[in-house]
Design a protein around this motif. Structure first.
Motif, short mmCIF file in Angstrom:
data_model
loop_
_atom_site.label_atom_id
_atom_site.label_comp_id
_atom_site.label_asym_id
_atom_site.label_seq_id
_atom_site.Cartn_x
_atom_site.Cartn_y
_atom_site.Cartn_z
N MET A 74 0.82 -1.21 0.00
CA MET A 74 0.00 0.00 0.00
C MET A 74 0.86 1.26 0.00
N ASP A 75 2.01 1.20 0.67
CA ASP A 75 2.94 2.34 0.65
C ASP A 75 3.42 2.62 -0.77
N ILE A 76 3.66 1.57 -1.53
CA ILE A 76 4.12 1.74 -2.91
C ILE A 76 3.01 2.33 -3.78
N ILE A 77 1.81 1.82 -3.63
CA ILE A 77 0.69 2.32 -4.44
C ILE A 77 0.43 3.79 -4.19
N THR A 78 0.56 4.23 -2.95
CA THR A 78 0.26 5.62 -2.59
C THR A 78 1.46 6.55 -2.69
N GLY A 79 2.62 6.05 -3.08
CA GLY A 79 3.78 6.91 -3.29
C GLY A 79 4.64 7.14 -2.08
N LYS A 80 4.32 6.50 -0.96
CA LYS A 80 5.12 6.67 0.24
C LYS A 80 6.46 5.95 0.13
N THR A 81 6.48 4.82 -0.57
CA THR A 81 7.71 4.04 -0.77
C THR A 81 7.93 3.84 -2.27
N ARG A 82 9.18 4.03 -2.70
CA ARG A 82 9.54 3.79 -4.09
C ARG A 82 10.15 2.40 -4.22
N PRO A 83 9.65 1.58 -5.13
CA PRO A 83 10.22 0.24 -5.30
C PRO A 83 11.57 0.31 -6.01
N ASP A 84 12.34 -0.76 -5.86
CA ASP A 84 13.61 -0.85 -6.56
C ASP A 84 13.41 -1.17 -8.04
N SER A 85 12.34 -1.88 -8.34
CA SER A 85 12.06 -2.26 -9.73
C SER A 85 10.58 -2.56 -9.88
N GLY A 86 10.13 -2.63 -11.13
CA GLY A 86 8.75 -2.96 -11.40
C GLY A 86 7.94 -1.79 -11.92
N SER A 87 6.66 -2.03 -12.16
CA SER A 87 5.74 -1.04 -12.70
C SER A 87 4.46 -1.00 -11.87
N VAL A 88 3.93 0.20 -11.69
CA VAL A 88 2.67 0.37 -10.98
C VAL A 88 1.83 1.38 -11.77
N TRP A 89 0.70 0.93 -12.29
CA TRP A 89 -0.15 1.78 -13.12
C TRP A 89 -1.54 1.91 -12.53
N PHE A 90 -2.07 3.11 -12.62
CA PHE A 90 -3.45 3.40 -12.23
C PHE A 90 -4.22 3.65 -13.52
N GLY A 91 -5.03 2.67 -13.92
CA GLY A 91 -5.61 2.73 -15.24
C GLY A 91 -4.52 2.55 -16.29
N SER A 92 -4.82 2.96 -17.51
CA SER A 92 -3.86 2.77 -18.60
C SER A 92 -2.99 3.99 -18.85
N ARG A 93 -3.22 5.08 -18.10
CA ARG A 93 -2.51 6.31 -18.40
C ARG A 93 -1.53 6.77 -17.34
N HIS A 94 -1.73 6.37 -16.09
CA HIS A 94 -0.99 7.00 -15.01
C HIS A 94 0.03 6.05 -14.39
N ASN A 95 1.30 6.37 -14.60
CA ASN A 95 2.41 5.63 -14.00
C ASN A 95 2.64 6.18 -12.60
N LEU A 96 2.22 5.45 -11.59
CA LEU A 96 2.28 5.98 -10.22
C LEU A 96 3.71 6.15 -9.73
N LEU A 97 4.67 5.46 -10.35
CA LEU A 97 6.05 5.57 -9.89
C LEU A 97 6.71 6.87 -10.31
N THR A 98 6.03 7.65 -11.14
CA THR A 98 6.55 8.96 -11.54
C THR A 98 5.87 10.09 -10.77
N MET A 99 5.01 9.74 -9.80
CA MET A 99 4.21 10.73 -9.11
C MET A 99 4.48 10.72 -7.61
N ASN A 100 4.24 11.87 -6.95
CA ASN A 100 4.39 11.94 -5.50
C ASN A 100 3.05 11.67 -4.81
#
Length: 281
Positions: A74-100
């Motif tokens: 949940m920390d990764i999904i909400t931007g509190k923790t950044r993963p070392d690798s992988g992808s997290v998308w909200f819908g088809s447009r929003h890359n959550l790993l590029t957002m705060n």
């Protein structure tokens, strides 16, 4: 006159933190997609090649023993923790790993922690009103005015969480379960598309648990919210879940209906066969 408008006399209105029409695009896939996500803390792999898909309008339960990676996920999904690798998308447009965190929240992802955090000296109504403020800085919040749209939204949420009769009472007198419902209501004020809810029934009475089950199942659905619930109470999980995901050592151990995962020998060995007194958040 409302609590906020009584503090200052300015021409200012609330805006919804999340627009009524969410920017998330789910026409061509799930609302949430985690692929090959991994993260380590001081050499400990908290999440290990995690793959998880949540469909639009789904109510998903996540279970697992201590250290399974539920909170880190949940920390990764909400931007509190950044993963070392992988992808997290909200819908088809929003890359959550590029957002705060604020940017992710503004897309329509709301998170409720295990312990309710409400403003106990304020009324139930005022708590919901405060949750509506789009600009969270102190001065804009204190100088905001009530609008008809905001009042209508508060009335709608009060009915949803079942606290209409307690609207004018201080939040501090609410039971533990009622505080949990109020905090869920505060998230609903922001019109989320995805709700992440951590152990909502911990410490609740049986009656409160039944009401919470009704609330969460009523929230999920097409055109409403997708709901992800992390919970240890298996009776509660069985009462609400269509699909249950079992995490173990940072990855998915099993997934399916409650009956399917409960009969899985791997799940029994690592989780369901454990001493319930040793289970914790």
């Amino acid at each position: 006159m409302s609590f906020l408008s009584s503090l200052a006399d300015r021409d200012h209105v609330f805006d919804f933190l999340v627009p009524a029409t969410s920017p998330v695009d789910v026409r061509h896939g799930p609302i949430l997609y985690l692929e090959d996500v991994s993260v380590s803390f001081d050499g400990f792999k908290a999440i290990d090649d995690l793959n998880l898909t949540i469909d639009d309008g789904e109510l998903r339960c996540i279970i697992g023993p201590n250290g399974a990676g539920k909170t880190t996920m949940m920390d990764i999904i909400t931007g509190k923790t950044r993963p070392d690798s992988g992808s997290v998308w909200f819908g088809s447009r929003h890359n959550l790993l590029t957002m705060n965190e604020p940017e992710i929240a503004s897309l329509g992802i709301g998170r409720k922690f295990q312990k309710p955090t409400v403003f106990e000296a304020l009324s139930v109504f005022e708590n919901l009103e405060l949750a509506m403020a789009a600009d969270k800085r102190i001065l804009p919040t204190l100088t905001a005015r009530m609008t008809g749209e905001v009042r209508d939204r508060i009335e709608e949420v009060l009915e949803t969480i079942g606290l209409e009769a307690l609207r004018n009472g201080p939040a501090g007198i609410l039971s533990h379960g009622q505080k949990q419902w109020l905090e869920i209501g505060m998230l609903l004020m922001q019109r989320p598309r995805l709700l992440l809810i951590d152990e909502p029934v911990a410490g609740m009475t049986e009656q409160e648990m039944e009401r919470t089950a009704e609330l969460l199942t009523g929230l999920a659905g097409k055109g409403k919210q997708s709901v992800v619930v992390v919970e240890h109470d298996m009776g509660f999980v069985r009462s609400i879940a269509g699909t249950v995901t079992v995490l173990h050592q940072g990855s998915v151990l099993a997934e399916g209906s409650m009956d399917q995962v409960a009969s899985d020998p791997r799940v029994i060995e690592v989780y369901l066969g454990a001493d319930p007194d040793e289970e914790a958040a």
